[in-house]
Design a protein around this motif. Structure first.
Motif, PDB file in Angstrom:
ATOM      1  N   ALA A  46       0.909  -1.465  -0.433  1.00 37.73           N
ATOM      2  CA  ALA A  46       0.311   0.162   0.133  1.00 37.73           C
ATOM      3  C   ALA A  46       0.814   1.204   0.064  1.00 37.73           C
ATOM      4  N   ALA A  47       1.451   1.275   0.387  1.00 40.97           N
ATOM      5  CA  ALA A  47       2.963   2.468   0.568  1.00 40.97           C
ATOM      6  C   ALA A  47       3.121   3.093  -0.400  1.00 40.97           C
ATOM      7  N   GLY A  48       4.440   1.583  -1.224  1.00 40.23           N
ATOM      8  CA  GLY A  48       4.654   1.606  -1.952  1.00 40.23           C
ATOM      9  C   GLY A  48       3.393   2.410  -3.492  1.00 40.23           C
ATOM     10  N   HIS A  49       1.966   1.878  -3.399  1.00 42.05           N
ATOM     11  CA  HIS A  49       1.356   2.394  -4.814  1.00 42.05           C
ATOM     12  C   HIS A  49       0.842   3.835  -4.554  1.00 42.05           C
ATOM     13  N   ALA A  50       0.754   4.349  -3.212  1.00 39.59           N
ATOM     14  CA  ALA A  50       0.344   5.097  -2.302  1.00 39.59           C
ATOM     15  C   ALA A  50       1.431   6.451  -3.356  1.00 39.59           C
ATOM     16  N   ALA A  51       2.347   5.415  -2.401  1.00 37.06           N
ATOM     17  CA  ALA A  51       3.420   6.905  -3.269  1.00 37.06           C
ATOM     18  C   ALA A  51       3.370   6.898  -4.957  1.00 37.06           C
ATOM     19  N   SER A  52       3.534   6.287  -5.646  1.00 37.82           N
ATOM     20  CA  SER A  52       3.287   6.278  -6.633  1.00 37.82           C
ATOM     21  C   SER A  52       2.523   7.025  -7.002  1.00 37.82           C
ATOM     22  N   LEU A  53       1.070   6.762  -6.871  1.00 36.59           N
ATOM     23  CA  LEU A  53      -0.092   7.696  -6.678  1.00 36.59           C
ATOM     24  C   LEU A  53      -0.699   9.122  -5.901  1.00 36.59           C
ATOM     25  N   GLY A  54       0.949   9.526  -5.405  1.00 32.78           N
ATOM     26  CA  GLY A  54       0.539  10.713  -4.713  1.00 32.78           C
ATOM     27  C   GLY A  54      -0.803  10.975  -4.069  1.00 32.78           C
ATOM     28  N   VAL A  55      -1.400  10.028  -2.924  1.00 34.25           N
ATOM     29  CA  VAL A  55      -2.177   9.529  -2.170  1.00 34.25           C
ATOM     30  C   VAL A  55      -1.771   9.352  -1.024  1.00 34.25           C
ATOM     31  N   LYS A  56      -2.768   9.745   0.660  1.00 34.30           N
ATOM     32  CA  LYS A  56      -1.538   9.276   1.731  1.00 34.30           C
ATOM     33  C   LYS A  56      -3.018   8.378   2.131  1.00 34.30           C
ATOM     34  N   ILE A  57      -2.621   7.555   3.120  1.00 37.96           N
ATOM     35  CA  ILE A  57      -3.644   6.446   3.594  1.00 37.96           C
ATOM     36  C   ILE A  57      -3.175   7.406   4.860  1.00 37.96           C
ATOM     37  N   LYS A  58      -4.942   6.984   5.092  1.00 39.22           N
ATOM     38  CA  LYS A  58      -4.880   7.507   7.006  1.00 39.22           C
ATOM     39  C   LYS A  58      -4.657   5.999   8.326  1.00 39.22           C
ATOM     40  N   ARG A  59      -5.507   5.119   7.348  1.00 41.14           N
ATOM     41  CA  ARG A  59      -5.036   3.660   8.125  1.00 41.14           C
ATOM     42  C   ARG A  59      -5.412   2.379   7.517  1.00 41.14           C
ATOM     43  N   ILE A  60      -4.354   0.761   7.941  1.00 40.36           N
ATOM     44  CA  ILE A  60      -5.251   0.611   7.781  1.00 40.36           C
ATOM     45  C   ILE A  60      -5.703  -1.144   8.441  1.00 40.36           C
ATOM     46  N   VAL A  61      -6.655  -1.105   7.905  1.00 36.80           N
ATOM     47  CA  VAL A  61      -7.426  -2.188   9.162  1.00 36.80           C
ATOM     48  C   VAL A  61      -7.923  -3.826   8.456  1.00 36.80           C
ATOM     49  N   LEU A  62      -7.959  -4.749   9.282  1.00 33.46           N
ATOM     50  CA  LEU A  62      -7.731  -5.772   8.902  1.00 33.46           C
ATOM     51  C   LEU A  62      -9.191  -6.475   9.037  1.00 33.46           C
ATOM     52  N   LYS A  63      -9.643  -7.234   8.353  1.00 32.41           N
ATOM     53  CA  LYS A  63     -11.057  -8.213   8.582  1.00 32.41           C
ATOM     54  C   LYS A  63     -11.479  -8.967   7.906  1.00 32.41           C
ATOM     55  N   ASP A  64     -12.458  -9.816   8.607  1.00 29.35           N
ATOM     56  CA  ASP A  64     -12.725 -11.821   8.226  1.00 29.35           C
ATOM     57  C   ASP A  64     -13.867 -11.532   7.419  1.00 29.35           C
ATOM     58  N   THR A  65     -14.382 -10.760   6.603  1.00 26.98           N
ATOM     59  CA  THR A  65     -15.252 -10.739   5.807  1.00 26.98           C
ATOM     60  C   THR A  65     -15.532 -12.245   4.773  1.00 26.98           C
ATOM     61  N   ARG A  66     -16.822 -12.237   4.490  1.00 25.38           N
ATOM     62  CA  ARG A  66     -17.013 -13.010   3.756  1.00 25.38           C
ATOM     63  C   ARG A  66     -17.099 -12.519   2.104  1.00 25.38           C
ATOM     64  N   SER A  67     -17.255 -11.468   1.900  1.00 23.13           N
ATOM     65  CA  SER A  67     -17.764 -11.159   0.402  1.00 23.13           C
ATOM     66  C   SER A  67     -17.226 -10.270  -0.352  1.00 23.13           C
TER      67      SER A  67
ATOM     68  N   CYS B 191     -12.707   0.431   0.731  1.00 18.57           N
ATOM     69  CA  CYS B 191     -11.754   2.056   0.902  1.00 18.57           C
ATOM     70  C   CYS B 191     -13.102   3.158   1.316  1.00 18.57           C
ATOM     71  N   ALA B 192     -12.535   3.950   2.142  1.00 16.66           N
ATOM     72  CA  ALA B 192     -13.611   4.999   3.125  1.00 16.66           C
ATOM     73  C   ALA B 192     -13.178   6.087   2.733  1.00 16.66           C
ATOM     74  N   PRO B 193     -14.526   7.366   2.573  1.00 15.24           N
ATOM     75  CA  PRO B 193     -14.401   8.449   2.294  1.00 15.24           C
ATOM     76  C   PRO B 193     -12.352   8.474   3.271  1.00 15.24           C
ATOM     77  N   ASP B 194     -12.605   8.943   4.000  1.00 15.68           N
ATOM     78  CA  ASP B 194     -11.855   9.395   5.423  1.00 15.68           C
ATOM     79  C   ASP B 194      -9.846   9.001   4.644  1.00 15.68           C
ATOM     80  N   GLY B 195      -9.816   7.899   3.798  1.00 13.91           N
ATOM     81  CA  GLY B 195      -9.056   7.777   3.814  1.00 13.91           C
ATOM     82  C   GLY B 195      -8.256   6.058   4.293  1.00 13.91           C
ATOM     83  N   THR B 196      -9.400   5.470   5.167  1.00 18.83           N
ATOM     84  CA  THR B 196      -8.426   4.329   5.687  1.00 18.83           C
ATOM     85  C   THR B 196      -8.967   2.936   4.898  1.00 18.83           C
ATOM     86  N   LEU B 197      -8.224   1.977   4.649  1.00 17.95           N
ATOM     87  CA  LEU B 197      -8.490   0.656   3.422  1.00 17.95           C
ATOM     88  C   LEU B 197      -8.815   0.051   4.464  1.00 17.95           C
TER      89      LEU B 197
END
Length: 239
Positions: A144-165, A170-176
């Motif tokens: 994520a850090a590498g891709h964000a640098a390529s696009l010139g964007v900032k990531i607020k934070r990264i969270v892990l989930k255990d989703t089924r689908s 990506c949330a509007p506040d920049g949380t991935l």
């Protein structure tokens, strides 16, 4: 508001019948407008959702009507893979055997194609799960850090989930957010999903501009999407 209850139901369909008792999770939802059913690949269950005023008789009627579909979908599920000693779980698309070594250092480490787990064997399952999630967070953060640098964007934070689908969001506040189970997929599949969500930091949609950003970040879009369609349900059967 939703209420869930699971029981084993011996379905008796006409003219078809499932050969074994089938786990059914009854989900009563105030938001549901009709009776529906789906397969939960992670739990290996049939999920029947009932509106507030529908009874189980309506759910059983739908199950009986679609018994052939239920039988086919349950039969196509990959075998469940527990996080137990001797089991092989994928990491980066490659199988790694879980091995217990009470004298090993750290809760769990990678060693020559194995996930070596230290300490009391009673905690092995939890420690393997914690290791996989930590490894997912580490690998995703680097990509994520590498891709964000390529696009010139900032990531607020990264969270892990255990989703089924959903594999990522990506949330509007920049949380991935990502499913930790992606760590089991091949590296290029993980790279695509991370690139996809980072792309949303520039375009929170699926416009042509968005897909152009994704194409700049990764060449694996079509292959990764196909891999997830074919193999994603298998990842849900681990643990």
């Amino acid at each position: 508001m939703e209420h869930n209850e699971t029981e084993v139901v011996p379905l008796r369909a006409h003219p078809l019948a499932l050969p074994t008792p089938t786990p059914v999770r009854w989900n009563r939802s105030a938001r549901a407008r009709r009776v529906s059913l789906r397969i939960d690949p992670r739990a290996g269950e049939v999920v029947v959702t009932l509106p507030p005023r529908s009874g189980r008789r309506a759910g059983m009627a739908l199950l009986n009507t679609h018994a052939a579909w239920v039988k086919e979908r349950l039969g196509s599920l990959a075998p469940a893979v527990p996080l137990a000693e001797g089991q092989a779980v994928p990491l980066g698309g490659l199988p790694h055997v879980i091995r217990h070594d009470p004298a090993a250092r750290g809760p769990a480490i990678l060693w020559q194609g194995e996930i070596v787990v230290a300490g009391d064997k009673a905690f092995l399952t939890r420690r393997v799960g914690d290791f996989l999630k930590a490894e997912a967070k580490r690998r995703i953060a680097v990509l994520a850090a590498g891709h964000a640098a390529s696009l010139g964007v900032k990531i607020k934070r990264i969270v892990l989930k255990d989703t089924r689908s959903r594999w990522g969001s990506c949330a509007p506040d920049g949380t991935l957010a990502f499913s930790w189970r992606l760590v089991m997929a091949p590296d290029w599949v993980l790279d695509y999903v991370v690139a996809h969500e980072v792309g949303h930091l520039r375009e929170l949609n699926h416009s042509d501009r968005f897909w152009a950003h994704v194409a700049r970040l990764t060449p694996h879009r079509e292959a990764a999407q196909d891999w997830l369609r074919r193999n994603g349900p298998t990842l849900l059967r681990v643990g």
